[in-house]
Structure formats: C-alpha cells, structure tokens
Design an enzyme around this catalytic site. Structure first.
Site, PDB file in Angstrom:
ATOM      1  N   CYS A 100     100.313  70.508 -27.473  1.00  0.00           N
ATOM      2  CA  CYS A 100     100.632  70.515 -28.897  1.00  0.00           C
ATOM      3  C   CYS A 100     101.852  71.398 -29.102  1.00  0.00           C
ATOM      4  CB  CYS A 100      99.488  71.099 -29.728  1.00  0.00           C
ATOM      5  SG  CYS A 100      98.003  70.082 -29.784  1.00  0.00           S
ATOM      6  N   ASP A 140      81.235  65.987 -38.801  1.00  0.00           N
ATOM      7  CA  ASP A 140      81.108  65.211 -37.571  1.00  0.00           C
ATOM      8  C   ASP A 140      79.760  65.573 -36.962  1.00  0.00           C
ATOM      9  OD1 ASP A 140      81.932  63.595 -35.271  1.00  0.00           O
ATOM     10  OD2 ASP A 140      83.964  63.964 -36.014  1.00  0.00           O
ATOM     11  N   CYS A 191      91.023  74.701 -33.385  1.00  0.00           N
ATOM     12  CA  CYS A 191      91.001  73.404 -32.681  1.00  0.00           C
ATOM     13  C   CYS A 191      89.593  73.023 -32.221  1.00  0.00           C
ATOM     14  CB  CYS A 191      91.928  73.454 -31.471  1.00  0.00           C
ATOM     15  SG  CYS A 191      92.016  71.865 -30.603  1.00  0.00           S
ATOM     16  N   ARG A 224      89.126  70.517 -30.182  1.00  0.00           N
ATOM     17  CA  ARG A 224      89.262  70.014 -28.810  1.00  0.00           C
ATOM     18  C   ARG A 224      89.826  71.094 -27.898  1.00  0.00           C
ATOM     19  NH1 ARG A 224      91.591  64.830 -30.582  1.00  0.00           N
ATOM     20  NH2 ARG A 224      89.599  64.104 -31.407  1.00  0.00           N
ATOM     21  N   ASP A 273      84.090  72.003 -37.102  1.00  0.00           N
ATOM     22  CA  ASP A 273      83.116  71.742 -36.033  1.00  0.00           C
ATOM     23  C   ASP A 273      82.673  73.038 -35.354  1.00  0.00           C
ATOM     24  OD1 ASP A 273      83.199  68.929 -36.274  1.00  0.00           O
ATOM     25  OD2 ASP A 273      85.027  68.842 -35.057  1.00  0.00           O
ATOM     26  N   ARG A 293      83.555  55.224 -29.633  1.00  0.00           N
ATOM     27  CA  ARG A 293      82.308  55.585 -30.292  1.00  0.00           C
ATOM     28  C   ARG A 293      81.923  54.558 -31.339  1.00  0.00           C
ATOM     29  NH1 ARG A 293      82.306  61.288 -31.961  1.00  0.00           N
ATOM     30  NH2 ARG A 293      81.493  61.324 -29.852  1.00  0.00           N
ATOM     31  N   TYR A 294      82.882  54.170 -32.149  1.00  0.00           N
ATOM     32  CA  TYR A 294      82.609  53.223 -33.227  1.00  0.00           C
ATOM     33  C   TYR A 294      82.820  51.806 -32.711  1.00  0.00           C
ATOM     34  CZ  TYR A 294      83.074  57.385 -36.169  1.00  0.00           C
ATOM     35  OH  TYR A 294      82.932  58.624 -36.735  1.00  0.00           O
ATOM     36  N   CYS A 301      96.371  75.302 -32.798  1.00  0.00           N
ATOM     37  CA  CYS A 301      95.583  75.758 -33.948  1.00  0.00           C
ATOM     38  C   CYS A 301      94.397  76.566 -33.439  1.00  0.00           C
ATOM     39  CB  CYS A 301      95.033  74.568 -34.728  1.00  0.00           C
ATOM     40  SG  CYS A 301      96.301  73.490 -35.362  1.00  0.00           S
ATOM     41  N   ARG A 314      86.830  50.548 -33.083  1.00  0.00           N
ATOM     42  CA  ARG A 314      88.023  51.375 -32.930  1.00  0.00           C
ATOM     43  C   ARG A 314      87.831  52.463 -31.885  1.00  0.00           C
ATOM     44  NH1 ARG A 314      85.010  52.387 -37.168  1.00  0.00           N
ATOM     45  NH2 ARG A 314      84.923  54.410 -38.212  1.00  0.00           N
ATOM     46  N   LYS A 369      81.616  60.684 -37.832  1.00  0.00           N
ATOM     47  CA  LYS A 369      81.887  61.279 -39.143  1.00  0.00           C
ATOM     48  C   LYS A 369      80.845  60.837 -40.158  1.00  0.00           C
ATOM     49  CE  LYS A 369      86.827  61.181 -38.233  1.00  0.00           C
ATOM     50  NZ  LYS A 369      86.744  60.428 -36.958  1.00  0.00           N
TER      51      LYS A 369
HETATM   52  C1  PLP Z   1      87.715  60.002 -36.283  1.00  0.00           C
HETATM   53  C2  PLP Z   1      87.503  59.090 -35.167  1.00  0.00           C
HETATM   54  C3  PLP Z   1      87.932  57.758 -35.236  1.00  0.00           C
HETATM   55  C4  PLP Z   1      88.602  57.194 -36.463  1.00  0.00           C
HETATM   56  O1  PLP Z   1      87.709  57.169 -37.549  1.00  0.00           O
HETATM   57  P1  PLP Z   1      88.180  56.678 -38.999  1.00  0.00           P
HETATM   58  O2  PLP Z   1      87.036  56.966 -39.895  1.00  0.00           O
HETATM   59  O3  PLP Z   1      88.497  55.224 -38.874  1.00  0.00           O
HETATM   60  O4  PLP Z   1      89.401  57.468 -39.349  1.00  0.00           O
HETATM   61  C5  PLP Z   1      87.692  56.952 -34.148  1.00  0.00           C
HETATM   62  N1  PLP Z   1      87.069  57.417 -33.047  1.00  0.00           N
HETATM   63  C6  PLP Z   1      86.626  58.687 -32.961  1.00  0.00           C
HETATM   64  C7  PLP Z   1      85.902  59.123 -31.737  1.00  0.00           C
HETATM   65  C8  PLP Z   1      86.834  59.575 -34.017  1.00  0.00           C
HETATM   66  O5  PLP Z   1      86.407  60.843 -33.927  1.00  0.00           O
END
Ligand code: PLP
Length: 401
Positions: A129, A335, A136, A138, A298, A116-117, A133, A120, A342
């Site tokens: 798990c 989120d 959860c 997910r 969420d 997404r980002y 939880c 990363r 986020k």
């Molecule tokens: C939370 C998350 C991350 C990591 O985000 P950080 O802000 O770097 O902790 C990466 N990808 C997805 C899809 C996430 O939900």
C-alpha cells in the site's frame, strides 16, 4: 492542475520542487518508514514513541510525504496522524481478536482469490500500500511478502479459475492496494478479466487516491477508460482527507467516466460522532464520490483501540437518514467474524405491527400508521422491532430536532 498543499512548512521538504512533489514515484521513495524521519519535526506521544521503537511483528509504517504534511504535529488526536503512526495499543491483543477476522483465508480457492458470495470475487493483487492504515483488517497480509499470496505467479491460476466459474460476474480488485502496481501490470489484469465473457462488472478498491493522490495520473485514467466501465471503491475516513489536491484526483477520475464510491471504517475518536461523519459524507458528494459502506471495525489483532460499539454506528445512520441527502447515506455493515460476509445493521423504523397495520416512525421521531391491503396482510413476524423507539431517551429525541 497541481497545487502546493503547504508541504513547504515541513522542514525536510522545504526545498522540494513542485515537480518532484507531484511525482508519485518521488512520493513513494520518500515515504516515512522510520521514526528518525519524524523526530526532528514531529513530537511523538509516549505511546507512539514506544510503538515505533518496537514494531517488530507488527504492520510496518509507511507514510507518503503528501499524507505526512496533513498530520498535525501539535495534536495527538489528529485523525490523519492516528491512522498512520503506530501506537502502543497495537500490542494490546484481546480475547476475541483474530488474525483473519473476516475468515478470508478459508474462502480462497486460489491463493489471493476470495470467493465467498455466489456471483462475485475479491481478487487480492498485491500486499503493498502507499500508506499502511493502522486499522487495517488485512494486516496479516499487507506490508509483507512473507505469505506470497498475491504474487503475479498466482494471477494465471486466478484467471483459470474465473474462466471456469461462469457464475462469477463481478470482480473486485483489491490488496494491499492495486494502485501500487504499474500501469503495465494493471493493464494485464484488466485485459485478462475483460477477455472472460461472463465477467460484466469490474471495480478497483484503493485508498491510494486519498493517501497519495499524485498516483492518479492521466496515464492511469486513460487505462481505466480503455477497459471501461471500471468502477472504483475508495476508502475515506475523515473530512480532513478531502483536500483540494484530492479533489483534483477525483475530478480526473470522474471526468474519465469512473463511477466513484467510498467505504469508511467506523473508528473510535476519529469519525465515530454524527457531526464528523455527516461532514465527511457531504465532502464526498462535493467531489462526486457516493458513500457506499460504513464498516464496523473488524476485530483484527491489536486494533481494539479503534473499535467502538455497533450501536454507535446505528446512531450515526439515524442522524443521517432523513436529516440529509439520501445519496449521503451509506449502508452500515458488520462483517460476520469468521466468514459471514457483510451484514447490514440499520436503525429500526418499525415501531409496531398488528393485524396489517404497521406503525412507522420517521427521521424526526413522528409516527405514522400504514394500513396494508386486506388481501395481502402479512403477520408481521419478520418485522418485529429489535429496539423500540420508546427506548430512545428524551435527550436523543431532542437532539434529533
Ligand atoms: C466486500 C466483499 C465483496 C464485495 O461485496 P459488495 O457488497 O458487492 O461490495 C466481495 N467479496 C468479498 C470477500 C468481500 O469481502
């Protein structure tokens, strides 16, 4: 190094040896997965009895003995219990609830890999798990293997994708819970990631050290050391979770050089008051865990009973910042439903902005004028307050002092 957390008071484990108790395989094998294992010693509420008798189509229940021994049979509001025993409210699906609240499925170039980002990715390595939880996010995926997204067959496709995508420098290994994998499989994942030159940051997201700290073995710590630096993001929701046994696990990780962070979900009736949250943050610092995020819960299906207002999260942050150690103050995030990622939501400390003069309030509610230098005065357009300090009531201000 090991300790008895008082589990002998639970009738069915009164004769268990400390050696068995400390064996995480024993903990897994002896998880509570059926209501009949609870009934003899744990009076269920009507809501719990109803939910546990019809969990069909809902997230399964699985409670390791370690975690179960922390549940209070006398207290229906026990935070440990409420996070792990299903309740009838889970069948209450609201209009805006979503199966996939964070829109992860739409951002999966490879099954089980969320990109997404820009730099990363989130790598989902298992559906399992130690404890499921009730809150959860997910829950559409975990506790089942029906979608088969996170099978090891998909790992190779993920590594291929990551080798090609040189913009990815950060991999978050999650699930499910990665600590459900054997050291052997975890090692294959870490080794493959370390062989990709542009991946410079690896972290593991896990709640198992909290719900079943026996999993943090020397073998596991040695594995993380071999692929160092590996960071860990843990998931703590209540100060009761920071037990002496958990501290042993945190010490082992910290002394193996693993930087530790915690993510907390804001949960109604569990941690949505400033005093509980502050206590949790303090307990975390004492075991070398740095609070990282507080998540607005969420809108996953059937968890509205855990959700509270965004404003209550902001108020909690307001009661932390300045009132206690800066390291004890995480970022509060929502989120963005459907795939926004986020989004931080913070208290507003800018009271006014006019002609290069910013009026700021501090944690105690006192205001201060900050004059920007003439040559770089901004127009203040980006810092218009969304909620003026004047809007807080006298009562709130009094409670801050
Ligand atoms: C939370 C998350 C991350 C990591 O985000 P950080 O802000 O770097 O902790 C990466 N990808 C997805 C899809 C996430 O939900």
């Amino acid at each position: 190094m090991t300790q008895d957390d008082g589990y002998h008071r639970v009738p069915m484990w009164k004769d268990v040896s400390l050696q068995d108790w400390e064996d995480w395989h024993w903990q897994l094998r002896n998880r509570i997965t059926h209501v009949d294992q609870l009934r003899p010693w744990f009076p269920l509420t009507a809501s719990e009895a109803e939910a546990t008798s019809k969990t069909h189509g809902r997230l399964v229940m699985a409670i390791p003995p370690y975690w179960a021994a922390l549940m209070d049979p006398q207290d229906p509001d026990c935070p440990i219990r409420r996070q792990s025993i299903p309740s009838a409210e889970e069948f209450d699906v609201r209009e805006h609830d979503r199966l996939d609240p964070c829109g992860e499925d739409g951002d999966m170039p490879v099954p089980g890999l969320v990109h997404r980002y820009p730099d990363r990715v989130l790598f989902l390595v298992t559906e399992q798990c130690a404890m499921y939880c009730r809150h959860c996010t997910r829950r559409r995926l975990v506790g089942t293997t029906s979608r088969g997204l996170m099978s090891s067959a998909n790992y190779e496709a993920t590594f291929d994708y990551l080798r090609k995508h040189t913009e990815v420098r950060d991999v978050l290994i999650s699930g499910g819970d990665p600590l459900m994998l054997t050291e052997n499989r975890l090692e294959k994942i870490l080794k493959s990631l370390r062989e990709i030159p542009h991946i410079e940051f690896i972290r593991i997201g896990s709640r198992t050290p909290v719900t079943m700290p026996q999993r943090v073995t020397q073998e596991f710590c040695d594995l993380l050391k071999r692929y160092k630096p590996v960071w860990m993001s843990l998931h703590y929701c209540h100060p009761k979770e920071v037990t002496p046994r958990v501290k042993v696990a945190m010490d082992m990780l910290a002394e193996s050089g693993v930087p530790l962070g915690s993510q907390t979900v804001l949960l109604r009736g569990i941690n949505d008051d400033p005093a509980t949250m502050k206590k949790l943050m303090h307990e975390l610092l004492k075991v070398r865990v740095r609070p990282y995020y507080i998540y607005q819960c969420d809108p996953a299906r059937g968890i509205s009973h855990f959700r509270t207002s965004v404003e209550s999260g902001v108020r909690i942050l307001e009661q932390l910042r300045g009132h206690t150690t800066g390291y004890a103050v995480p970022t509060f995030v929502v989120d963005g439903p459907g795939g926004g990622g986020k989004i931080p939501v913070s208290p507003n400390y800018v009271v006014n902005y006019e002609d290069g003069v910013m009026t700021l309030r501090n944690y105690a509610g006192e205001t201060f004028a900050y004059h920007e230098p003439d040559e770089v005065k901004s127009n203040g357009g980006q810092v218009v307050p969304i909620r003026n300090f004047e809007e807080t009531t006298d009562d709130e201000r009094a409670s801050e002092r």
